[in-house]
Design a protein around this motif. Structure first.
Motif: not given
Lengths: 117, 111
Positions: B11-12, B17-19, B60-61, B77-79
């Motif tokens: 994943q890029h 952005e979120d992941f 954020r995890l 959230t918000a990488t």
């Protein structure tokens, strides 16, 4: 936090020689340690469970005579790759688990990168 | 034997952005753990989930364990660029205390 060390961090050897990798728990005792191998860009594959004072338990497909494991004390497990061949080149990582309450935290060593020429 | 698949494999994302990575097991898990491995490094324990439907957060995890205890997810959230690495789920599939790792999701964060 708990620390697990490995030695050596990297090794290059000729085909047919044997290589010993040490895994030590530095500030805790580990009756059980685990050995993994990891190929580039792949996941960790569990090779065997090392049990202090008894024989290791090997995963299916892992040759016990090829990968000798000795867990001689509560802080040391060794993995010996016997008669190494180029296909044995990989990243070998050990780990040990500390249980606190209902959480099992697995601590990994820094790994040993083996290259067989 | 047991299989643990993670998606996506790679994943890029743009920074900010979120992941999300998903972990799916062919069998019911007694518990599940998540690890992060930085390039060239070794896996580092992040968290363990035990209860069906459990949700845990670390800054954020956000980690979630499925109701059927056969799947799990990790959401960031918000990488940030410091989130770069490969995220693995793992669990003791058998009755013993061995840990089996999922296939992993490699995260790249573009500044």
């Amino acid at each position: 936090g708990a620390v697990v060390s490995q030695h050596p961090s990297w090794v290059i050897c000729k085909s047919g020689t044997s290589v010993k990798i040490e895994c030590r728990s530095l500030d805790f005792q580990a009756t059980t340690m685990f050995w993994y191998r990891q190929f580039p860009k792949q996941s960790l594959m569990l090779m065997a469970t090392s049990n202090e004072g008894s024989k290791a338990t090997y995963e299916q497909g892992v040759e016990k005579d090829k990968f000798l494991i000795n867990h001689a004390s509560l802080t040391l497990s060794t993995l010996t790759v016997t008669s190494a061949h180029p296909e044995d080149s990989s990243f070998y990582i050990c780990s040990a688990t500390i249980t606190s309450g209902n959480t099992d935290t697995q601590y990994f060593g820094p790994g040993t990168r083996l290259t067989v020429l | 034997g047991q299989q643990v698949m993670q998606i996506p494999q790679y994943q890029h994302v743009q920074e900010g952005e979120d992941f999300t990575t998903y972990c799916n097991s062919s069998t019911t898990l007694s518990n599940i753990q998540w690890y992060k491995q930085r390039p060239g490094g070794h896996p580092v324990f992040l968290i363990q989930l035990v209860k069906s439907g459990e949700v845990k957060k670390q800054k954020r995890l956000t980690f979630q364990f499925g109701e059927a205890k056969k799947n799990s997810s990790l959401h960031i959230t918000a990488t940030q660029t410091t989130d770069v690495g490969t995220y693995f789920c793992a669990g003791p599939w058998d009755t013993g205390n061995q840990f089996y790792f999922g296939t992993g999701t490699s995260l790249t964060v573009i500044p």
